[in-house]
Design a protein around this motif. Structure first.
Motif, PDB file in Angstrom:
ATOM      1  N   VAL A 199       4.439  10.508   1.776  1.00  0.00           N
ATOM      2  CA  VAL A 199       3.713  11.766   1.885  1.00  0.00           C
ATOM      3  C   VAL A 199       4.681  12.890   2.255  1.00  0.00           C
ATOM      4  CG1 VAL A 199       1.555  10.636   2.501  1.00  0.00           C
ATOM      5  CG2 VAL A 199       3.121  11.346   4.314  1.00  0.00           C
ATOM      6  N   SER A 200       4.331  14.103   1.866  1.00  0.00           N
ATOM      7  CA  SER A 200       5.203  15.244   2.110  1.00  0.00           C
ATOM      8  C   SER A 200       4.389  16.405   2.641  1.00  0.00           C
ATOM      9  CB  SER A 200       5.905  15.655   0.811  1.00  0.00           C
ATOM     10  OG  SER A 200       6.710  16.795   1.014  1.00  0.00           O
ATOM     11  N   GLY A 201       4.915  17.073   3.649  1.00  0.00           N
ATOM     12  CA  GLY A 201       4.219  18.215   4.226  1.00  0.00           C
ATOM     13  C   GLY A 201       4.748  18.511   5.612  1.00  0.00           C
ATOM     14  N   VAL A 202       3.903  19.128   6.414  1.00  0.00           N
ATOM     15  CA  VAL A 202       4.275  19.417   7.792  1.00  0.00           C
ATOM     16  C   VAL A 202       3.342  18.652   8.725  1.00  0.00           C
ATOM     17  CG1 VAL A 202       5.510  21.560   7.350  1.00  0.00           C
ATOM     18  CG2 VAL A 202       3.043  21.631   7.570  1.00  0.00           C
TER      19      VAL A 202
ATOM     20  N   GLU B 217       2.089  -6.074   8.662  1.00  0.00           N
ATOM     21  CA  GLU B 217       3.265  -6.428   9.462  1.00  0.00           C
ATOM     22  C   GLU B 217       4.391  -5.411   9.394  1.00  0.00           C
ATOM     23  OE1 GLU B 217       4.496 -10.316   8.339  1.00  0.00           O
ATOM     24  OE2 GLU B 217       2.742 -11.302   9.222  1.00  0.00           O
ATOM     25  N   ARG B 218       4.436  -4.579   8.320  1.00  0.00           N
ATOM     26  CA  ARG B 218       5.564  -3.661   8.189  1.00  0.00           C
ATOM     27  C   ARG B 218       5.102  -2.281   7.725  1.00  0.00           C
ATOM     28  NH1 ARG B 218       9.312  -4.843   4.404  1.00  0.00           N
ATOM     29  NH2 ARG B 218       7.958  -6.253   3.237  1.00  0.00           N
ATOM     30  N   PHE B 219       5.913  -1.269   8.068  1.00  0.00           N
ATOM     31  CA  PHE B 219       5.577   0.126   7.752  1.00  0.00           C
ATOM     32  C   PHE B 219       6.870   0.871   7.434  1.00  0.00           C
ATOM     33  CE2 PHE B 219       4.230   4.443   8.188  1.00  0.00           C
ATOM     34  CZ  PHE B 219       2.839   4.485   8.152  1.00  0.00           C
ATOM     35  N   VAL B 220       6.872   1.585   6.314  1.00  0.00           N
ATOM     36  CA  VAL B 220       8.018   2.428   5.934  1.00  0.00           C
ATOM     37  C   VAL B 220       7.534   3.881   5.993  1.00  0.00           C
ATOM     38  CG1 VAL B 220       9.699   3.002   4.145  1.00  0.00           C
ATOM     39  CG2 VAL B 220       8.916   0.628   4.412  1.00  0.00           C
ATOM     40  N   PRO B 221       8.000   4.656   6.973  1.00  0.00           N
ATOM     41  CA  PRO B 221       7.522   6.029   7.131  1.00  0.00           C
ATOM     42  C   PRO B 221       8.188   6.990   6.151  1.00  0.00           C
ATOM     43  CG  PRO B 221       9.190   5.583   8.761  1.00  0.00           C
ATOM     44  CD  PRO B 221       8.977   4.284   8.013  1.00  0.00           C
ATOM     45  N   SER B 222       7.609   8.167   6.019  1.00  0.00           N
ATOM     46  CA  SER B 222       8.159   9.184   5.133  1.00  0.00           C
ATOM     47  C   SER B 222       9.225   9.993   5.867  1.00  0.00           C
ATOM     48  CB  SER B 222       7.049  10.109   4.622  1.00  0.00           C
ATOM     49  OG  SER B 222       7.549  10.964   3.625  1.00  0.00           O
ATOM     50  N   ASP B 223      10.410   9.388   5.991  1.00  0.00           N
ATOM     51  CA  ASP B 223      11.545  10.081   6.601  1.00  0.00           C
ATOM     52  C   ASP B 223      12.428  10.674   5.507  1.00  0.00           C
ATOM     53  OD1 ASP B 223      10.682   9.653   9.139  1.00  0.00           O
ATOM     54  OD2 ASP B 223      12.013   7.984   9.578  1.00  0.00           O
TER      55      ASP B 223
ATOM     56  N   LEU C  40       0.873  -1.177   0.000  1.00  0.00           N
ATOM     57  CA  LEU C  40       0.000   0.000   0.000  1.00  0.00           C
ATOM     58  C   LEU C  40       0.903   1.217   0.000  1.00  0.00           C
ATOM     59  CD1 LEU C  40      -2.756   1.422   0.194  1.00  0.00           C
ATOM     60  CD2 LEU C  40      -2.567   1.257   2.686  1.00  0.00           C
ATOM     61  N   LEU C  41       0.821   2.034  -1.057  1.00  0.00           N
ATOM     62  CA  LEU C  41       1.694   3.203  -1.207  1.00  0.00           C
ATOM     63  C   LEU C  41       0.897   4.485  -1.007  1.00  0.00           C
ATOM     64  CD1 LEU C  41       4.424   4.486  -2.035  1.00  0.00           C
ATOM     65  CD2 LEU C  41       3.655   4.311  -4.419  1.00  0.00           C
ATOM     66  N   ALA C  42       1.309   5.280  -0.032  1.00  0.00           N
ATOM     67  CA  ALA C  42       0.677   6.574   0.229  1.00  0.00           C
ATOM     68  C   ALA C  42       1.593   7.679  -0.280  1.00  0.00           C
ATOM     69  CB  ALA C  42       0.428   6.760   1.725  1.00  0.00           C
ATOM     70  N   GLY C  43       1.010   8.687  -0.919  1.00  0.00           N
ATOM     71  CA  GLY C  43       1.801   9.804  -1.443  1.00  0.00           C
ATOM     72  C   GLY C  43       2.318   9.569  -2.841  1.00  0.00           C
ATOM     73  N   ALA C  44       1.669   8.680  -3.598  1.00  0.00           N
ATOM     74  CA  ALA C  44       2.174   8.290  -4.911  1.00  0.00           C
ATOM     75  C   ALA C  44       2.092   9.393  -5.952  1.00  0.00           C
ATOM     76  CB  ALA C  44       1.422   7.059  -5.419  1.00  0.00           C
ATOM     77  N   THR C  45       1.299  10.438  -5.708  1.00  0.00           N
ATOM     78  CA  THR C  45       1.209  11.522  -6.684  1.00  0.00           C
ATOM     79  C   THR C  45       2.293  12.581  -6.477  1.00  0.00           C
ATOM     80  OG1 THR C  45      -0.400  12.688  -5.294  1.00  0.00           O
ATOM     81  CG2 THR C  45      -1.271  11.205  -6.987  1.00  0.00           C
ATOM     82  N   GLY C  46       3.049  12.479  -5.401  1.00  0.00           N
ATOM     83  CA  GLY C  46       4.144  13.404  -5.155  1.00  0.00           C
ATOM     84  C   GLY C  46       5.383  13.013  -5.936  1.00  0.00           C
ATOM     85  N   ASP C  47       6.391  13.852  -5.883  1.00  0.00           N
ATOM     86  CA  ASP C  47       7.617  13.633  -6.654  1.00  0.00           C
ATOM     87  C   ASP C  47       8.294  12.320  -6.279  1.00  0.00           C
ATOM     88  OD1 ASP C  47       9.832  13.900  -8.236  1.00  0.00           O
ATOM     89  OD2 ASP C  47      10.625  15.676  -7.244  1.00  0.00           O
ATOM     90  N   LEU C  48       8.612  12.144  -5.005  1.00  0.00           N
ATOM     91  CA  LEU C  48       9.260  10.905  -4.575  1.00  0.00           C
ATOM     92  C   LEU C  48       8.309   9.729  -4.701  1.00  0.00           C
ATOM     93  CD1 LEU C  48      11.762   9.552  -3.385  1.00  0.00           C
ATOM     94  CD2 LEU C  48      10.860  10.046  -1.105  1.00  0.00           C
ATOM     95  N   GLY C  49       7.026   9.950  -4.443  1.00  0.00           N
ATOM     96  CA  GLY C  49       6.045   8.880  -4.545  1.00  0.00           C
ATOM     97  C   GLY C  49       5.942   8.308  -5.941  1.00  0.00           C
ATOM     98  N   ARG C  50       5.942   9.167  -6.954  1.00  0.00           N
ATOM     99  CA  ARG C  50       5.878   8.689  -8.342  1.00  0.00           C
ATOM    100  C   ARG C  50       7.112   7.862  -8.688  1.00  0.00           C
ATOM    101  NH1 ARG C  50       4.104  14.032  -9.263  1.00  0.00           N
ATOM    102  NH2 ARG C  50       6.191  14.612 -10.032  1.00  0.00           N
TER     103      ARG C  50
END
Length: 298
Positions: A74-77, A98-104, A6-16
């Motif tokens: 995802v990107s923002g504040v 089972e796993r999560f990769v945060p937007s760091d 499941l990919l969140a933020g896929a429309t952003g630069d890094l997400g694409r």
């Protein structure tokens, strides 16, 4: 074995870029979009676009159901980095992911004292939630995006042929291109044994190295220019934040000051870089990025 992501933020630069990298592998990909937002358009039968608001826990949980890993780009504040990711984490837990990769995707914020860098503080705050959650989390730390050297980052003054530095021109700085970060993120998503943090650096250079590289590329001397200490830059960033009319910009000038203050002080330097974790790779260098920029603007 096919991995469901499941990919969140896929429309952003890094997400694409991350979406593209994931599709190089055996994946089943769900792309999360907000209702009314820009929809991700991908002509691939392995991709399912799911619309769900971060305020809709039931819809988010349904989107996460059956996923092996949630990847956030995802990107923002605060409303995004903390609030939206908390909602995404709650949904992942409810769905049994089972796993999560945060937007760091940053320098090492763990070594920076609270109060000096807003974006690091937000990442640290969400990291505390992740560390308390009963799932595996992996953060990707990569220094600064190399592309920022050609625009937003206050370091290279191309017109004046100057390279700014604070405190020391020999402080090692970590840079990684967005494409290399996206590749690493995709591989982390497919790696159930990934540790809590994966550190990569496409290049590790000093301000002195950057000046030499630009001199070599252009045939014209680029000179180093001392701009103060990392401490004075950090103070300028704090003052800029206090005086800012809009404190919710993602990367205002004062945030850039805070970031470079932490990099030139050495506080945010990466100390456990493992570029070979996923095998040999031709990492894009600072020289590559600067050369491409000069060629486009010649």
């Amino acid at each position: 074995m096919t991995t469901t992501v499941l990919l969140a933020g896929a429309t952003g630069d890094l997400g694409r870029r991350t979406l593209r990298e994931l599709l190089h592998h055996d994946v089943r990909l769900r792309v999360l979009t907000r209702p009314g937002g820009t929809a991700a358009r991908v002509d691939d039968p392995r991709v399912e676009v799911i619309s769900a608001a971060y305020s809709d826990h039931r819809a988010l949980t349904a989107a996460a159901a059956g996923a092996d890993v949630v990847v956030s780009t995802v990107s923002g504040v605060r409303p995004v980095v903390v609030d939206a990711q908390r909602a995404l984490l709650a949904a992942a837990l409810a769905a049994g992911v089972e796993r999560f990769v945060p937007s760091d995707y940053s320098a090492d914020y763990r070594r920076v004292a609270p109060g000096g860098n807003r974006n690091f503080e937000l990442r640290r705050e969400f990291a505390a939630d992740l560390d308390a959650a009963p799932l595996r989390a992996t953060s990707v730390l990569n220094g600064m995006f190399t592309e920022l050297l050609t625009g937003e980052a206050p370091m290279v003054l191309f017109a004046r042929r100057r390279v700014l530095f604070w405190s020391s021109a020999d402080q090692v700085l970590d840079f990684t291109t967005k494409d290399d970060v996206a590749r690493t993120t995709a591989l982390v998503a497919l790696d159930p044994t990934a540790p809590r943090v994966v550190e990569v650096a496409g290049d590790r250079v000093s301000a002195r190295d950057v000046a030499r590289t630009l001199t070599d590329l252009t045939g014209t001397p680029f000179r180093l220019q001392w701009a103060g200490t990392a401490g004075t830059l950090s103070l300028a960033g704090r003052v800029g934040r206090l005086l800012a009319k809009d404190r919710d910009e993602t990367f205002p000038a004062w945030q850039g000051m805070q970031y470079f203050a932490d990099m030139f002080s050495g506080r945010a330097q990466l100390h456990h870089v493992d570029n070979d974790r996923y095998g040999p790779h031709a990492w894009t260098s600072v020289r590559d990025v600067l050369g491409q920029h000069l060629a486009r603007n010649s």
